[in-house]
Design a protein around this motif. Structure first.
Motif: not given
Length: 504
Positions: A389-417
């Protein structure tokens, strides 16, 4: 007697139906806001319109669970009749949804579709508790997580696949759903029905007599309903009903006086309604005796301790998920793609990319589903859920950091876990704490702690965004990320308790 351990392929077959169920849910989660907005919904109205789904689950799941506990069909067993009926109705609704001519038709169809999906889905949780011994339940729920992730990968990505690989248009004139979305829902309807049929015809269930003979279906101790205990239960229903009714009336009056947003009345009205239902149940119990309605309402007040502790964890994790499902399309299209016009190419490219992102987090969930039981064995289920759950929360918060669509995949990894853990660990912790003869009912009631946070989210998120954040939907994802991290640490309060069987 003890239940026999099932082979890998037997667990595979009994879980395969979840592939189709999640196919339907993935299409609903990734495309409903898009459909609503195309048909004229405003951003600050989306959360309210989404309420059809959780309210339906709130009503349907415990009722289906209650009746499935008491069902036995000589050929289809206890849970499988509900799998089949729900799959047929869901497939019909999936075909209707993208052809909705108006917003209100779409909202009504969402209500019907979610009701039907819940009819199929709720008994699947109890199916694991019925068929698997305690030593295999974590594996059983992990297998469900695998199929949920796998089904959602393809289901979420279908509009993108149709528009980018097959050349089907992802745009349409105002008020018309694009063909790429329509064809995705048609395929989803077929997959839903076929997957559930596979489980229905390739799984077996223990009869009620066989279940009674198994050691893990015998409670550690029993509470008998004596006349004195019955009076205590009437008093407890009256007390809960009075408190909730009075609080609901005061809260509604307060909202009316301040003339606050209409979304908030959903929460206050819900509290008032539940209070009235408790009072009605107390009246029936006192004057008419025990019936299905009385049993359902009474058992809400006598949940096992583990279930109450998990309820707090579920509240914050599902609040986070609901904020993501409602607002990711709007956040990504406006924050990353820079468009808020549903008829523009840029907006629809962003909306298609969101379906890919949803496919990614579901794919990650499918991949890690079988790693979580290993981590749980090395640590514990609580620690595994905390980390996820901590990894998922960090994934959601990281969406505010990434401005390139492809980088949002990194956010989805934490959310997926986090998603993989949410779909398995709470149920694995819960199953052993439930009265065996009420497994279906309490699994349905456990859905309350998925639905209530969704109602709260739908009631306040639109209000918060409109009042404090200028309708900048990215802030909904920030709130969701913080909520998911909080839910992770709350997992530490969960402990297992003895199963109590109540004879009524």
């Amino acid at each position: 007697m003890n239940k026999r351990k099932l082979s890998f392929w037997e667990i595979w077959n009994m879980s395969f139906g979840f592939l189709g169920i999640q196919f339907g849910f993935a299409l609903q989660n990734a495309n409903t806001s898009r459909i609503f907005e195309t048909l004229g919904a405003k951003v600050d109205e989306l959360a309210v319109f989404w309420l059809a789904a959780p309210i339906t689950g709130l009503l349907v799941q415990p009722i289906i669970g209650y009746f499935s506990d008491r069902t036995w069909h000589s050929k289809l067993g206890r849970r499988r009749p509900y799998f089949l009926v729900g799959a047929i109705l869901s497939s019909i609704a999936l075909c209707i949804m993208p052809n909705s001519p108006t917003l209100w038709v779409a909202i009504g169809t969402l209500w019907i579709m979610d009701s039907s999906i819940n009819i199929s889905m709720e008994p699947f949780r109890a199916f694991v508790g019925d068929n698997l011994p305690e030593s295999q339940r974590t594996k059983g729920f992990a297998m469900q997580s695998f199929f949920i992730g796998l089904g959602a990968v393809v289901g979420s990505a279908l509009p993108y696949i149709f528009s980018n690989w097959l050349g089907i248009s992802n745009t349409a004139e105002g008020g018309v759903i694009p063909d790429s979305v329509k064809w995705s829902f048609y395929i989803g309807a077929i997959v839903f029905l076929l997957a559930v049929l596979w489980t229905v015809f390739n799984s077996k269930e223990y009869s009620p007599d066989e279940l009674e003979a198994f050691e893990d279906h015998k409670p550690e101790f029993t509470v008998e309903i004596t006349p004195k205990e019955n009076v205590n239960r009437i008093a407890k229903l009256m007390r809960a009903g009075t408190i909730m009714t009075v609080f609901g009336v005061i809260l509604n009056a307060f909202l009316i006086y301040l003339m606050l947003d209409k979304e908030l009345y959903i929460l206050s009205g819900g509290i008032l309604l539940v209070g009235v239902l408790f009072l009605i149940a107390a009246w029936f119990r006192k004057l008419k005796g025990i019936n299905g309605f009385v049993t359902i309402m009474t058992d809400l007040l006598y949940m096992p301790s583990t279930m109450k502790q998990l309820a707090v964890v579920q509240f914050f994790s599902w609040f986070a998920l609901f904020s993501m499902w409602i607002y990711t399309t709007q956040a990504v299209t406006s924050y990353v793609y820079g468009s808020t016009d549903p008829t523009s190419q840029l907006y629809n490219d962003g909306a298609d990319w969101v379906t890919v992102l949803f496919a990614v987090y579901n794919g990650v969930a499918a991949l890690v589903a079988f790693l979580l039981p290993v981590l749980a064995k090395l640590t514990s289920r609580k620690i595994t859920h905390l980390i996820s759950l901590v990894l998922g929360g960090l994934g959601l918060l990281s969406i505010t950091i990434f401005k390139t669509p492809e980088l949002l995949i990194i956010s989805m990894v934490g959310i997926g876990i986090a998603w993989a853990s949410i779909l398995s660990m709470p149920y694995a912790m819960l199953a052993g704490a439930l009265p065996p003869r009420k497994m279906g009912y309490y699994m349905g009631v456990f859905n309350f702690f998925i639905v209530i946070p969704q109602i709260v989210a739908a009631s306040i998120l639109g209000f918060l965004l409109n009042t404090f954040f200028g309708n900048e939907t990215i802030y909904a994802l920030i709130i969701g990320g913080i909520s998911m991290i909080v839910s992770g640490f709350l997992t530490l309060i969960v402990s297992d308790r003895a199963t109590i069987e109540i004879n009524e």
